[in-house]
Design a protein around this motif. Structure first.
Motif, short mmCIF file in Angstrom:
data_model
loop_
_atom_site.label_atom_id
_atom_site.label_comp_id
_atom_site.label_asym_id
_atom_site.label_seq_id
_atom_site.Cartn_x
_atom_site.Cartn_y
_atom_site.Cartn_z
N PHE A 653 0.82 -1.22 0.00
CA PHE A 653 0.00 0.00 0.00
C PHE A 653 0.85 1.27 0.00
O PHE A 653 0.31 2.36 -0.19
CB PHE A 653 -0.91 0.02 1.24
CG PHE A 653 -2.00 -1.00 1.18
CD1 PHE A 653 -3.27 -0.65 0.77
CD2 PHE A 653 -1.77 -2.33 1.52
CE1 PHE A 653 -4.30 -1.59 0.72
CE2 PHE A 653 -2.77 -3.28 1.48
CZ PHE A 653 -4.04 -2.91 1.06
N ILE A 654 2.14 1.15 0.25
CA ILE A 654 3.03 2.31 0.27
C ILE A 654 3.82 2.34 -1.04
O ILE A 654 4.26 1.30 -1.54
CB ILE A 654 3.99 2.25 1.47
CG1 ILE A 654 3.21 2.14 2.78
CG2 ILE A 654 4.88 3.49 1.51
CD1 ILE A 654 4.09 1.95 4.00
N GLY A 655 4.03 3.52 -1.58
CA GLY A 655 4.75 3.68 -2.84
C GLY A 655 3.82 3.94 -4.00
O GLY A 655 2.59 3.96 -3.87
N ARG A 656 4.42 4.20 -5.17
CA ARG A 656 3.64 4.56 -6.37
C ARG A 656 2.80 3.37 -6.82
O ARG A 656 3.33 2.28 -7.06
CB ARG A 656 4.58 4.98 -7.50
CG ARG A 656 3.87 5.54 -8.72
CD ARG A 656 4.88 5.92 -9.79
NE ARG A 656 4.21 6.62 -10.88
CZ ARG A 656 4.02 7.93 -10.95
NH1 ARG A 656 4.47 8.69 -9.97
NH2 ARG A 656 3.40 8.48 -11.97
N PRO A 657 1.52 3.56 -6.94
CA PRO A 657 0.66 2.45 -7.39
C PRO A 657 1.00 2.01 -8.81
O PRO A 657 1.10 2.83 -9.72
CB PRO A 657 -0.75 3.05 -7.32
CG PRO A 657 -0.65 4.19 -6.37
CD PRO A 657 0.73 4.74 -6.57
N GLU A 658 1.21 0.75 -8.97
CA GLU A 658 1.45 0.16 -10.27
C GLU A 658 0.36 -0.88 -10.53
O GLU A 658 -0.44 -1.22 -9.64
CB GLU A 658 2.82 -0.51 -10.31
CG GLU A 658 3.99 0.41 -10.00
CD GLU A 658 4.24 1.46 -11.09
OE1 GLU A 658 3.67 1.27 -12.19
OE2 GLU A 658 4.97 2.42 -10.85
N LYS A 659 0.35 -1.40 -11.72
CA LYS A 659 -0.70 -2.35 -12.09
C LYS A 659 -0.65 -3.60 -11.20
O LYS A 659 -1.68 -4.07 -10.71
CB LYS A 659 -0.55 -2.73 -13.56
CG LYS A 659 -1.64 -3.67 -14.05
CD LYS A 659 -1.50 -3.94 -15.53
CE LYS A 659 -2.63 -4.85 -16.01
NZ LYS A 659 -2.53 -5.14 -17.47
N MET A 660 0.56 -4.14 -10.97
CA MET A 660 0.69 -5.36 -10.19
C MET A 660 0.39 -5.13 -8.72
O MET A 660 -0.31 -5.95 -8.09
CB MET A 660 2.11 -5.92 -10.35
CG MET A 660 2.30 -7.29 -9.71
SD MET A 660 1.11 -8.53 -10.36
CE MET A 660 1.64 -8.62 -12.07
N THR A 661 0.88 -4.02 -8.15
CA THR A 661 0.61 -3.76 -6.74
C THR A 661 -0.87 -3.52 -6.49
O THR A 661 -1.41 -3.92 -5.45
CB THR A 661 1.42 -2.54 -6.26
OG1 THR A 661 1.13 -1.41 -7.09
CG2 THR A 661 2.92 -2.82 -6.31
N CYS A 662 -1.54 -2.87 -7.48
CA CYS A 662 -2.99 -2.66 -7.32
C CYS A 662 -3.74 -3.98 -7.33
O CYS A 662 -4.74 -4.15 -6.60
CB CYS A 662 -3.52 -1.74 -8.42
SG CYS A 662 -3.02 -0.01 -8.24
N LEU A 663 -3.31 -4.92 -8.17
CA LEU A 663 -3.97 -6.23 -8.21
C LEU A 663 -3.74 -7.01 -6.93
O LEU A 663 -4.63 -7.72 -6.45
CB LEU A 663 -3.46 -7.03 -9.40
CG LEU A 663 -3.95 -6.60 -10.79
CD1 LEU A 663 -3.22 -7.38 -11.87
CD2 LEU A 663 -5.46 -6.79 -10.91
N LEU A 664 -2.52 -6.89 -6.35
CA LEU A 664 -2.15 -7.74 -5.22
C LEU A 664 -2.62 -7.20 -3.87
O LEU A 664 -2.94 -7.99 -2.98
CB LEU A 664 -0.62 -7.92 -5.18
CG LEU A 664 -0.02 -8.78 -6.30
CD1 LEU A 664 1.50 -8.83 -6.16
CD2 LEU A 664 -0.60 -10.19 -6.26
N ARG A 665 -2.64 -5.87 -3.72
CA ARG A 665 -2.83 -5.33 -2.36
C ARG A 665 -4.14 -5.76 -1.72
O ARG A 665 -4.16 -6.26 -0.60
CB ARG A 665 -2.67 -3.80 -2.36
CG ARG A 665 -3.68 -3.05 -3.18
CD ARG A 665 -3.71 -1.55 -2.86
NE ARG A 665 -2.40 -0.92 -3.05
CZ ARG A 665 -2.23 0.42 -3.02
NH1 ARG A 665 -3.29 1.21 -2.85
NH2 ARG A 665 -1.04 0.92 -3.18
N GLN A 666 -5.26 -5.57 -2.41
CA GLN A 666 -6.54 -5.91 -1.79
C GLN A 666 -6.76 -7.43 -1.75
O GLN A 666 -7.36 -7.96 -0.79
CB GLN A 666 -7.69 -5.24 -2.55
CG GLN A 666 -7.64 -3.72 -2.58
CD GLN A 666 -7.80 -3.10 -1.20
OE1 GLN A 666 -8.00 -3.81 -0.19
NE2 GLN A 666 -7.69 -1.78 -1.12
N ILE A 667 -6.28 -8.13 -2.77
CA ILE A 667 -6.43 -9.59 -2.80
C ILE A 667 -5.61 -10.21 -1.65
O ILE A 667 -6.10 -11.07 -0.90
CB ILE A 667 -5.97 -10.15 -4.15
CG1 ILE A 667 -6.74 -9.49 -5.29
CG2 ILE A 667 -6.11 -11.66 -4.17
CD1 ILE A 667 -8.23 -9.65 -5.22
#
Length: 862
Positions: A653-667
């Motif tokens: 959740f910290i740092g610039r949102p990228e496509k992969m981090t957005c997919l992984l964080r909530q999941i």
């Protein structure tokens, strides 16, 4: 001889000649024969002679008394004489044919104009209308003007005979359109001038205008047809003041009184720009207005007068010493003209001694030089005075626009005659026969040669008349500069191009001299002050549309120009500054490691992850101790691992949102927390079933074991995994720029894709937590030594409190603070589980090993 009738308007007072009832009104040329030049409205008649013309002055039977002369208009007559002289001296032009002319004075009176017109249709010196036997004086055409009234009265009679009429001033408004076909307008199209005036007003942003117009057909047509166009372009008028027709007669006093009423309107005006639509003599009356206003103590501030090309500077003898400062800085339109070579020298050579045939020069000379040529009565004029020494306010040596139009009119008629001559010459006939045919040409035959003609005059300018009989020419924009010696200078500061350029206007602002009170700044003529940047206009009730109030732009909008009708939104990636006159680029924000909040969360997450790992290590080290065994080691390890992963999940959740981090964080968040909560649920369930299995004959014994706990954790986690897969398959999270949530910032965030699926994940966690809390709460009274339910109850209470408060807090925050709220909820709920469940056990393992034995665990609470 071809006759060209010119009506220049040189002001003459009505004669005081006594007429009896039986005596007809005197015919004009009785008083001024060919060669006698009058300074009233003049009809000039051009004749064609079979031999070179000579003018013999015939004595006047009667003379005018108290003649008042507009000295400037004497130049109109001289322009006619000069043009005829040039043509007659050119052997290549109309050979063996000479041009002559008669000039008639209209005195600004309709009756005299009608008489002059009838005189043209009579034999010379015999007033018998429609009976003409001067076969050696062939009428060619008439030049009339500059007053539209003169042309109108002239056309009423002469139109019947289809005589060509060349108009060098204001064209009359013809109700009978059939008469207009005999007009040839040598003054440029008024439509181009009107559009030029509009563009000048818009150029200087003069939108609050005072309007003064002459009470005639042209003035009415201007008000009815042109002013609505001005209003459509944002020009509004403080007043529309009608001024009476000017007749230089005994009614002059009444006319002056009406003008004084106009002066009160002008002096009370808040406008700084006045548009005046008049005729050539209007400036003389303006001078009277401003002169006599001083005696009524009426203060008249300097204004910018915008004058039409029909107007020109005219002056009466008694106005010689009057102040002309009121025209300082005026903007006027003038016929686009060139200086004709030789004309100034022609003027310089004129004097009463040399011009014996000029019956008008004596009156002009005495008026212009304010002296007398009557030597017998002590005349003070020598006759050798020079016209170039006169101030411009008395006589202008430069050819005026009206004189230039007369000059071109003579040449247009001559070229039409020459075209007929050339056509006849191509026929193989004797020259004398050609000349005789030319002498018998009817005036109406010139129309086809006048329309569409084009020639180059001696000023080097191409002169063209279109098929509608209108000269193709533009206008000059003139700035008037006055001097203390009652002289002035007309400076060309721009131009209006003719057709087909549709009144394209060019203005040199730097060359303009404004009235002194404006201190050489462009005058403002507006109903009220400008609405500055950050404000918009709002209508002021009961006032014209260009009077308005200024309203501050609403929040989120700007105005970056003065007098904007409405404020506007900045682009999505910009925001208004504090004064709402500029859009500033928004900067992109997200929860980064470079800001205090991000650093704090990272340090806390790392610290708690280390503690969790340490606890896991302790439990692994002491895995064979009774307390670790008694609380299901596998579930404990699973719970500790899920807590460790939940703390590490913070870094998604910290740092610039990228496509992969957005997919992984909530999941990752949803699945990891499902494992943690389901582990707590399994532990609570095992505790309850363990005590129920101790009862004799209980069938629950077979449910107590690893299979049940694994089934609870696996099934709960599987449901959450399925929800997450559906989420990813339908509307997965993605990086997004939120332009609207924050005023000054663009939020770079992970868009949840489907809000419903996000709350389904949270809802399932709440469901597991509530079940765990309920089961633990019911099992809280079991014996202390075997009972984790009490600690699980507290941990679930913390967990549920955190996530129940998360929802409203999450919805009420924006941007990176929403992410911070979610991180805080994850950390605080995980810490609650870690502290409430594992702190008591660590305390017993590390600090009270005496309690970590089988005997203590088997002791039953009494």
């Amino acid at each position: 001889m071809a006759v060209l009738v010119v009506l220049p308007q040189v002001l003459c007072k009505v004669p005081r000649a006594k007429c009896t009832i039986s005596e007809p009104l005197p015919i004009l040329h009785k008083y001024y024969q060919p060669g006698d030049f009058i300074t009233g409205g003049i009809i000039s008649q051009i004749y064609m002679f079979s031999a070179p013309i000579t003018f013999e002055k015939q004595p006047s039977q009667e003379r005018f008394e108290d003649l008042v002369i507009l000295t400037h208009n004497y130049q109109h007559i001289l322009a006619l004489v000069f043009a005829v002289k040039e043509i007659n001296e050119n052997p290549q032009f109309l050979p063996n044919v000479s041009l002559g002319f008669n000039i008639y004075n209209s005195l600004f009176l309709a009756s005299w104009t009608f008489l002059a017109s009838m005189e043209l249709l009579s034999t010379r010196n015999k007033f018998i209308p429609n009976y003409k036997c001067d076969i050696h004086n062939a009428l060619v055409g008439l030049i009339g003007g500059p007053n539209s009234e003169v042309c109108l009265h002239m056309a009423t009679t002469l139109g019947i005979y289809k005589i060509p009429q060349l108009i060098y001033g204001s064209a009359p408004v013809m109700k009978d359109k059939s008469q207009a076909v005999f007009f040839h307008r040598m003054f440029p199209d008024g439509t181009e001038q009107n559009m030029g005036i509009l563009k000048v007003l818009l150029h200087f942003r003069w939108v609050w205008i005072g309007m003064v117009f002459l009470d005639d057909d042209n003035g009415e047509m201007f008000v009815q047809n042109v002013l609505p166009i001005f209003e459509q372009h944002g020009i509004c008028f403080e007043f529309l003041e009608r001024i009476p027709k000017i007749s230089f007669s005994d009614s002059m006093a009444e006319t002056g009184a009406e003008w004084f009423q106009t002066s009160h309107v002008i002096t009370g005006s808040t406008a700084n720009a006045f548009l005046i639509h008049g005729e050539i003599q209007t400036i003389s009356v303006l001078r009277m207005l401003f002169h006599f206003s001083k005696f009524e103590c009426i203060p008249i501030k300097s204004k910018v007068w915008i004058m039409t090309a029909q107007m020109d500077f005219t002056s009466l003898g008694f106005q010689r010493t009057w102040d002309i400062h009121f025209i300082q800085g005026a903007i006027s339109f003038a016929v686009d003209s060139k200086e004709v070579w030789g004309f100034q020298k022609f003027l310089q050579l004129r004097n009463p001694a040399n011009e014996k045939e000029d019956g008008f020069i004596k009156s002009f000379w005495e008026e212009a030089f304010n002296c007398s040529l009557d030597k017998e009565n002590g005349g003070t004029c020598t006759g050798e005075e020079k016209l170039e020494t006169l101030p411009v306010s008395v006589f202008d040596m430069s050819m005026s626009g009206h004189s230039y139009s007369i000059y071109n009119s003579v040449y247009a008629a001559a070229h039409a005659l020459h075209a007929i001559y050339s056509m006849k010459s191509k026929q193989r006939t004797k020259m004398e026969h050609v000349r005789q045919n030319l002498m018998h040409e009817q005036p109406w035959q010139l129309h086809q040669f006048l329309r569409g003609t084009s020639f180059k005059n001696n000023a080097g300018e191409n002169v063209s008349i279109d098929e509608n009989g209108e000269i193709i020419a533009g206008f000059d924009i003139i700035n008037w500069v006055t001097f203390p010696n009652q002289s002035f200078l007309k400076v060309k500061v721009g131009r209006v191009d003719p057709k087909p350029s549709s009144a394209k206007v060019f203005i040199n602002e730097d060359a303009i001299v404004w009235p002194s009170r404006f201190k050489q700044e462009i005058p403002r003529s507006m109903c009220n002050d400008n609405c500055h940047f950050g404000y918009s206009k709002t209508k002021k009730e009961g006032k014209p549309f260009c009077c308005y109030d200024c309203l501050l732009c609403p929040k989120g909008k700007i105005s970056n120009q003065t007098d904007m009708d409405d404020c506007f939104q900045c682009p999505e990636d910009q925001f208004p500054n504090n004064v709402q006159d500029l859009c500033i680029p928004k900067y992109i924000v997200f929860l980064s490691y470079g800001e205090p909040l991000g650093i704090t969360f990272a340090i806390v997450a790392l610290s708690i992850s280390f503690i969790t790992a340490l606890v896991l290590g302790i439990f692994i080290k002491y895995q064979d101790t009774p307390i670790v065994k008694a609380n299901n080691r596998n579930l404990t390890y699973t719970l500790l691992l899920s807590l460790l992963l939940s703390f590490l999940c913070t870094f998604l959740f910290i740092g610039r949102p990228e496509k992969m981090t957005c997919l992984l964080r909530q999941i990752a968040f949803g699945i990891i927390f499902s494992v943690a909560v389901s582990s707590v649920l399994a532990k609570t369930t095992i505790v309850v079933l363990a005590f129920m299995a101790t009862k004799p004959g209980s069938r629950m014994r077979k449910w107590v074991g690893k299979q049940l706990s694994n089934a609870i954790v696996f099934s709960s986690s599987l449901i959450q995994v399925i929800i997450c897969i559906v989420w990813l398959g339908t509307s997965p999270p993605f990086p997004d720029l939120d332009m609207h949530s924050m005023t000054e910032e663009i939020l770079l965030e992970c868009n949840e894709g489907s809000t419903l699926m996000f709350y389904c994940v949270l809802g399932f966690l709440f469901f597991l937590a509530i079940i765990s809390f309920t089961v633990a709460f019911l099992a809280r009274k079991l014996p202390d030594s075997f009972n984790e339910a009490k600690y699980i109850t507290f941990s679930m209470l913390v967990f549920c409190s955190v996530w129940f408060s998360f929802v409203p807090t999450y919805l009420s925050t924006k941007g990176k603070f929403m992410v911070a709220v979610e991180i805080f909820s994850m950390l605080s709920s995980s810490v609650g589980l870690l502290v409430c469940i594992f702190c008591p056990k660590c305390y017993m393992i590390l600090l009270r090993p005496d309690l970590n034995n089988k005997h203590q665990l088997m002791r039953v609470k009494k």
